[in-house]
Scaffold this motif. Structure first.
Motif, mmCIF file in Angstrom:
data_model
loop_
_atom_site.group_PDB
_atom_site.id
_atom_site.type_symbol
_atom_site.label_atom_id
_atom_site.label_comp_id
_atom_site.label_asym_id
_atom_site.label_seq_id
_atom_site.Cartn_x
_atom_site.Cartn_y
_atom_site.Cartn_z
ATOM 1 N N ASP A 236 1.841 -2.663 -11.504
ATOM 2 C CA ASP A 236 2.920 -3.485 -12.057
ATOM 3 C C ASP A 236 4.288 -2.870 -11.760
ATOM 4 O OD1 ASP A 236 1.029 -5.239 -13.059
ATOM 5 O OD2 ASP A 236 1.120 -4.441 -15.103
ATOM 6 N N SER B 155 5.135 -0.863 -9.346
ATOM 7 C CA SER B 155 5.441 -0.985 -7.921
ATOM 8 C C SER B 155 5.990 -2.363 -7.592
ATOM 9 C CB SER B 155 4.180 -0.707 -7.089
ATOM 10 O OG SER B 155 3.678 0.585 -7.347
ATOM 11 N N GLN B 156 5.349 -3.404 -8.108
ATOM 12 C CA GLN B 156 5.811 -4.767 -7.829
ATOM 13 C C GLN B 156 7.184 -5.022 -8.445
ATOM 14 O OE1 GLN B 156 4.287 -6.704 -5.627
ATOM 15 N NE2 GLN B 156 2.846 -4.997 -5.396
ATOM 16 N N GLU B 157 7.425 -4.446 -9.609
ATOM 17 C CA GLU B 157 8.732 -4.602 -10.252
ATOM 18 C C GLU B 157 9.822 -3.952 -9.398
ATOM 19 O OE1 GLU B 157 10.989 -3.119 -14.315
ATOM 20 O OE2 GLU B 157 8.806 -3.250 -14.307
ATOM 21 N N TYR C 287 9.786 -3.400 -6.110
ATOM 22 C CA TYR C 287 10.008 -4.218 -4.909
ATOM 23 C C TYR C 287 10.850 -5.455 -5.248
ATOM 24 C CZ TYR C 287 5.957 -1.480 -3.302
ATOM 25 O OH TYR C 287 5.075 -0.479 -2.996
ATOM 26 N N ARG D 250 6.710 -2.980 0.931
ATOM 27 C CA ARG D 250 6.038 -3.895 0.009
ATOM 28 C C ARG D 250 4.677 -4.339 0.538
ATOM 29 N NH1 ARG D 250 8.498 -8.408 -3.986
ATOM 30 N NH2 ARG D 250 6.635 -8.446 -5.273
ATOM 31 N N ASN E 22 2.417 -1.631 0.266
ATOM 32 C CA ASN E 22 2.449 -1.131 -1.113
ATOM 33 C C ASN E 22 2.501 0.399 -1.166
ATOM 34 O OD1 ASN E 22 2.595 -1.197 -3.862
ATOM 35 N ND2 ASN E 22 0.662 -2.283 -4.174
#
Length: 197
Positions: A99, A101-103, A105, A127, A130
């Motif tokens: 979570d 990591s996605q935030e 990016y 991204r 990842n």
């Protein structure tokens, strides 16, 4: 420290995060072209790096890589320490790292226009592959060592780095455990100082 540690040490502040992530891509007076918040992130990144380079535990850890990689050894310990950040149960679970990591990016992509051109070029790979999450994996760490060698002017082979990492894993983890609380306390205090300036 490497990308994941710098992201974590931005303390959930988007402007600090952006500056912290792009600092190595911003040279000289170009930092003054960014907002004050991003400038603070750039400054924090540089202070984190200086603290790390001077810390006796981080220096001892870098010495493990020094016989093979000499002046580049601190860069290899930055990658190794990101593996331990990613696997630190006090910082992340598997799901929360995903979570987080996605935030990160998402924040970077929403501010894509202000990112330095070289960082803009790198972000889609960061991204899609990842990078931040994959520091959690041994294979991701090996890939990061490979990327470090690929970007350097004088290095040719990343395989010794991963072999060193594997052979000294327990010692490196101990160094991380002794070093990172000092770094987190320093970065938190330094950000408070930057906010007060």
């Amino acid at each position: 420290m490497n990308f994941l540690a710098h992201a974590y040490l931005s303390f959930d502040r988007p402007d600090i995060l952006i500056g912290n992530m792009i600092s190595d891509f911003v040279k000289g007076k170009k930092k003054f072209g960014f907002t004050i918040g991003i400038q603070k992130g750039i400054a924090l990144h540089r202070d984190i790096d200086a603290f790390t380079d001077a810390h006796p535990v981080a220096r001892a850890a870098a010495d493990i890589f020094r016989p093979v990689y000499r002046l580049y050894s601190p860069a290899f310990i930055d990658v190794a320490f990101d593996h331990f950040v990613a696997n630190d149960p006090q910082l992340f679970t598997d799901e929360s790292l995903l979570d987080f990591s996605q935030e990160v990016y998402g924040i970077l992509e929403r501010q894509y226009a202000v990112l330095p051109p070289r960082f803009q070029q790198m972000l889609p790979y960061m991204r899609s592959q990842n990078w931040l999450y994959n520091y959690r994996l041994r294979s991701g760490t090996a890939n990061s060592f490979e990327g470090l060698v690929r970007r350097s002017a004088y290095l040719q082979d990343s395989h010794p780095a991963f072999d060193i990492f594997e052979a000294n894993f327990t010692q490196l983890q101990d160094y991380y455990n002794r070093f990172f609380p000092d770094l987190r306390a320093y970065a938190s205090g330094r950000l408070l100082q930057l906010d007060g300036e």
